[in-house]
Design a protein around this motif. Structure first.
Motif, PDB file in Angstrom:
ATOM      1  N   SER A  31       0.825  -1.206   0.000  1.00  0.00           N
ATOM      2  CA  SER A  31       0.000   0.000   0.000  1.00  0.00           C
ATOM      3  C   SER A  31       0.863   1.262   0.000  1.00  0.00           C
ATOM      4  O   SER A  31       0.588   2.221  -0.726  1.00  0.00           O
ATOM      5  N   ARG A  32       1.917   1.270   0.808  1.00  0.00           N
ATOM      6  CA  ARG A  32       2.828   2.420   0.842  1.00  0.00           C
ATOM      7  C   ARG A  32       3.508   2.624  -0.513  1.00  0.00           C
ATOM      8  O   ARG A  32       3.627   3.745  -1.000  1.00  0.00           O
ATOM      9  N   THR A  73       0.986   4.014  -2.974  1.00  0.00           N
ATOM     10  CA  THR A  73       0.716   5.416  -2.651  1.00  0.00           C
ATOM     11  C   THR A  73       1.845   6.303  -3.161  1.00  0.00           C
ATOM     12  O   THR A  73       1.598   7.366  -3.734  1.00  0.00           O
ATOM     13  N   GLN A  74       3.079   5.864  -2.986  1.00  0.00           N
ATOM     14  CA  GLN A  74       4.220   6.634  -3.480  1.00  0.00           C
ATOM     15  C   GLN A  74       4.170   6.767  -5.001  1.00  0.00           C
ATOM     16  O   GLN A  74       4.450   7.835  -5.544  1.00  0.00           O
ATOM     17  N   LEU A  95       1.482   6.708  -6.874  1.00  0.00           N
ATOM     18  CA  LEU A  95       0.408   7.647  -7.194  1.00  0.00           C
ATOM     19  C   LEU A  95       0.843   9.091  -6.945  1.00  0.00           C
ATOM     20  O   LEU A  95       0.554   9.983  -7.742  1.00  0.00           O
ATOM     21  N   GLU A  96       1.519   9.317  -5.839  1.00  0.00           N
ATOM     22  CA  GLU A  96       1.981  10.666  -5.528  1.00  0.00           C
ATOM     23  C   GLU A  96       2.977  11.162  -6.567  1.00  0.00           C
ATOM     24  O   GLU A  96       2.946  12.326  -6.960  1.00  0.00           O
ATOM     25  N   ASP A 135       1.021  11.960  -9.682  1.00  0.00           N
ATOM     26  CA  ASP A 135       0.245  13.162  -9.446  1.00  0.00           C
ATOM     27  C   ASP A 135       1.129  14.408  -9.526  1.00  0.00           C
ATOM     28  O   ASP A 135       0.733  15.424 -10.091  1.00  0.00           O
ATOM     29  N   GLN A 153      -3.726  18.595  -3.029  1.00  0.00           N
ATOM     30  CA  GLN A 153      -2.772  18.076  -2.058  1.00  0.00           C
ATOM     31  C   GLN A 153      -2.056  19.221  -1.360  1.00  0.00           C
ATOM     32  O   GLN A 153      -1.813  19.159  -0.166  1.00  0.00           O
TER      33      GLN A 153
END
Length: 97
Positions: free
Chosen positions: A45-46, A49-50, A52-53, A56, A81
């Motif tokens: 998950s981490r 998320t990284q 995706l960030e 983004d 964000q």
């Protein structure tokens, strides 16, 4: 020579995460196995998320400025964000007072 573990593509990682969640939701695992899958899922998950960030932060929009000239600006998700980061900073400062 040390081999570096390849990070899975986003879609592969998401598929694996969904599979882990499905296995944990069945309720048929021993506690040790459940914890092992949970830890793998949190790590994954981490990583997702990284990714995706990072994606983004690379998103930009081309908009017309007031003068009619095109401008490149951060995308909507980047602006949202930034606002969330500012709000979190303000909340943290208020908590310190």
């Amino acid at each position: 020579m040390a081999t570096r573990k390849k990070t899975p593509a986003f879609e592969e990682g998401l598929e694996r995460l969904e599979k882990l969640v499905g296995q944990m939701e069945q309720g048929e695992l021993a506690l040790d196995e459940l914890l092992k899958l949970y830890e793998e899922g949190m790590k994954l998950s981490r990583e997702l998320t990284q990714k995706l960030e990072l994606a983004d932060s690379r998103m930009m929009e081309v908009r017309l400025g007031r003068d009619g000239e095109p401008r490149v600006e951060p995308g909507e998700l980047v602006r949202q964000q930034s606002l969330l980061d500012e709000l979190a900073d303000e909340t943290a400062k208020e908590g310190e007072e």
